[in-house]
Design a protein around this motif. Sequence first.
Motif, PDB file in Angstrom:
ATOM      1  N   UNK A   1     -54.480  20.517 -32.817  1.00  0.00           N
ATOM      2  CA  UNK A   1     -53.076  21.807 -31.588  1.00  0.00           C
ATOM      3  C   UNK A   1     -52.626  22.882 -32.011  1.00  0.00           C
ATOM      4  N   UNK A   2     -52.449  22.218 -32.903  1.00  0.00           N
ATOM      5  CA  UNK A   2     -50.589  23.333 -32.842  1.00  0.00           C
ATOM      6  C   UNK A   2     -50.906  24.149 -34.574  1.00  0.00           C
ATOM      7  N   UNK A   3     -50.371  25.423 -34.345  1.00  0.00           N
ATOM      8  CA  UNK A   3     -50.583  26.391 -35.461  1.00  0.00           C
ATOM      9  C   UNK A   3     -52.507  26.842 -35.789  1.00  0.00           C
ATOM     10  N   UNK A   4     -51.975  28.052 -36.662  1.00  0.00           N
ATOM     11  CA  UNK A   4     -52.966  28.520 -36.495  1.00  0.00           C
ATOM     12  C   UNK A   4     -54.100  27.649 -37.425  1.00  0.00           C
TER      13      UNK A   4
ATOM     14  N   UNK B   1     -59.909  42.120 -36.632  1.00  0.00           N
ATOM     15  CA  UNK B   1     -60.449  42.313 -36.146  1.00  0.00           C
ATOM     16  C   UNK B   1     -60.377  41.411 -34.367  1.00  0.00           C
ATOM     17  N   UNK B   2     -60.748  40.299 -34.917  1.00  0.00           N
ATOM     18  CA  UNK B   2     -60.394  38.858 -34.025  1.00  0.00           C
ATOM     19  C   UNK B   2     -59.442  37.587 -34.356  1.00  0.00           C
ATOM     20  N   UNK B   3     -58.714  38.135 -35.171  1.00  0.00           N
ATOM     21  CA  UNK B   3     -57.694  36.667 -35.211  1.00  0.00           C
ATOM     22  C   UNK B   3     -56.676  37.347 -35.063  1.00  0.00           C
ATOM     23  N   UNK B   4     -56.621  38.382 -34.737  1.00  0.00           N
ATOM     24  CA  UNK B   4     -54.994  39.694 -34.535  1.00  0.00           C
ATOM     25  C   UNK B   4     -54.291  39.533 -35.900  1.00  0.00           C
ATOM     26  N   UNK B   5     -53.338  40.402 -35.780  1.00  0.00           N
ATOM     27  CA  UNK B   5     -52.386  40.332 -37.223  1.00  0.00           C
ATOM     28  C   UNK B   5     -52.252  39.520 -37.739  1.00  0.00           C
TER      29      UNK B   5
ATOM     30  N   UNK C   1     -60.093  29.696 -30.879  1.00  0.00           N
ATOM     31  CA  UNK C   1     -59.995  30.837 -29.854  1.00  0.00           C
ATOM     32  C   UNK C   1     -60.772  31.964 -30.391  1.00  0.00           C
ATOM     33  N   UNK C   2     -60.315  31.741 -32.563  1.00  0.00           N
ATOM     34  CA  UNK C   2     -60.512  32.371 -33.107  1.00  0.00           C
ATOM     35  C   UNK C   2     -62.663  33.076 -33.465  1.00  0.00           C
TER      36      UNK C   2
ATOM     37  N   UNK D   1     -57.947  23.659 -32.190  1.00  0.00           N
ATOM     38  CA  UNK D   1     -57.825  24.705 -31.269  1.00  0.00           C
ATOM     39  C   UNK D   1     -57.576  26.643 -31.741  1.00  0.00           C
TER      40      UNK D   1
ATOM     41  N   UNK E   1     -46.840  45.278 -41.066  1.00  0.00           N
ATOM     42  CA  UNK E   1     -45.370  45.538 -41.208  1.00  0.00           C
ATOM     43  C   UNK E   1     -44.144  44.319 -41.855  1.00  0.00           C
TER      44      UNK E   1
ATOM     45  N   UNK F   1     -42.092  39.388 -38.821  1.00  0.00           N
ATOM     46  CA  UNK F   1     -42.872  38.652 -38.674  1.00  0.00           C
ATOM     47  C   UNK F   1     -43.897  39.679 -39.109  1.00  0.00           C
TER      48      UNK F   1
END
Lengths: 502, 211
Positions: free
Chosen positions: B186-189, B23-27, B197-198, B193, B60, B64
């Motif tokens: 700042x790069x990648x999941x 819910x917080x991080x998306x797919x 954001x999460x 950063x 899915x 992706x």
Amino acid sequence: MRWIRPLSARTGESAAVIGAKAHGLVTLHRLGLPVPAGFVVTTEACRAFLRDGRLPGGLADELASAVRDLEAATGRRFGGPGTPLAVSVRSGAGVSMPGMMHTVLNLGLTAEAAAGLAAETGDVRFAEDSRRRFLASLAAATGDARLAIPGDPAAQLELAVRTVFASWDTPRARTYRELHDIPHDLGTAVIVQAMVYGNRDGRSGTGVAFSRDPTTGENTPFGDVLFGHQGEDVVSGRSLTLPLRELAGREPAVWAALAGALRRVERHYRDACYAEFTFQAGELWMLQVRPGGLTGGAAVRVATELAGEGLISRREALLRVSPQQLRHVRTPRLAASARAAVVARGVGACPGVASGRVATSTEAAVRMAASGPVILVRPETSPHDMRGLAAAAGIVTARGGPASHAAVVARSMGKPAVVGVAGLVVGAGSVTAGGRIIEEGALVTIDGSGGEVALGSAPVSTDEAGPHLRRLLAWADDVSGGDPAGDEAARLAAAHAALRTP
Amino acid sequence: MSGLPGTGLPGIEHGAVLLHTLRCAGWCAVERLAVATGLDEATTESELIDLAVAGLVTRTSGAFAAWGLTDAGRAANAERIAAELESAGTRPALLAAFERFLVLNPELLDLCAAWQLRPVDGVLTANDHSDPSYDARVVARFEDLDRRAEAVCADLAGALPRFGRYRVRLAEALGRARAGERRYLADGTASYHAVWAELHEDLLVTLGIPR
């Protein structure tokens, strides 16, 4: 006075004492341009405040005295009730720190004064809107939404001055200075000016203007105008701004005065300039001016054209463009022939040009990316959009600045991005930009340097500054005896070295 | 079922944790979900399959490929999160900590931008990381911000213990960046950063504040 200087043509202080913004206002006065009456509290007072934790002794009396002068100059009364005087309170350090400190508008509009303003103008809604903006801007500046705002206008002014001084030392401002090599002990000045109301009526508004197009360097005024609003609405991108030239049709006298003012400040600074302005009931007021700031091909074009106009020498034109700038000159840009297809503008957040089909959601972006490049268009982005950001060839957002989530992620992925496109509305299956509806799947091209969004697959150029660049480099070779076949940045650097040799 | 690593919490069901993370991080792909939750990949995948059978998540395929919530999964999570905050009775404390988070948020974003772009001769230019002193200054400011963020995270975890996981992930990202893996800023999941954001998204979701 020890801590306060009037804003007038006779003020002789340096930007270190009164700040760069006030220094620009003094220049505008000297050029005979219209500037709202006002005064400036010096950076020295700020340093005393930061050292002692309170306003320096005597400042309160000096503020009261300066306000009396302002009342005399404007024929209005601070706090009213009849013909009330309201003021803007703005920060202005000796060096630019954009977005780090706050502005308070319409200060002095107590409930009583707002009633007086309503009676004077016969416009209750305008007076109430102005008071609401005052309360909101003071609460935002203090960072305290539950702040008890003093009823006494003199106390309001002292609170606002203290708040602007204190904003110099927020951790965020300290971080900014650390990263930009700005000493922590400079302090900021505070500019207090009689309000001019961009929200006064339909013949009022506010805007920002460049004397030359900052994207191309073309010698034509460029910017945004917003009718019926005050300054913070333009900068925040909350409202739909119009291209500056709309002013020519709707308020031709304001347009003529502004175009004349931009020419005059250019002659003075001998450089392209940026200005902020407000117009109230058809009358222009200049609020800020600063020279320079153009980059890449625009900087090359402005330097060569200013030399062509005889405003600067060829030598100075060469020195105005750093070899570093030339690296940006060859960044792919929308070609000049694509300008007519531009439907929206925002802030370029990651350079480069990308064409693709509009996707309004991450799901659509992922689905559509299987059959060709996609431009993801969102109100703003969050972690939910990571897959869409990964799938897209370029990114556009309605909100946010160069440090927004979308901008940071786009740069980490090296994808062209345009953020903060004012007036962009993202619906389900379509977006509205510049009054046009663009359906999901429509082809668009974005330029992540200039911040443009154009319809269709627009042509790209890496030689937009071509003729100007060739002229400048020919001058460089004349100076250094350099090799016309050599690397462009090296030729300019050789000219700089030759010019700096005594 | 064991607890969620980094929170010291026994008894939180893995399925509920995964549902909330989606819910917080998306797919997300399995690998990223495992990193975010601290669960191993096999457990993560097996739990996801159970959740899919229950109709709460879906997967899915394609370039992706990822797991995401169904409408039923989103509704189940919303109900659970609201009940959790209600029973903890800590909404005012969480809201107060969220306001302190919002003060830090623009500074963190400034720092990420400063890591990627730097002014050279007055022109904002992609940071090519050829100037170690500039990079060291940015990292030093990240560390300074992280000290202040640690206090805010402690308040968040005090209000709802599951927020403790973000402190672990932020510290890990900064630690790796400090050790030379600078893409963890700042790069990648898994970057500072991205985790930040999460956390921002989680606070909005938990407090029911629209973007």
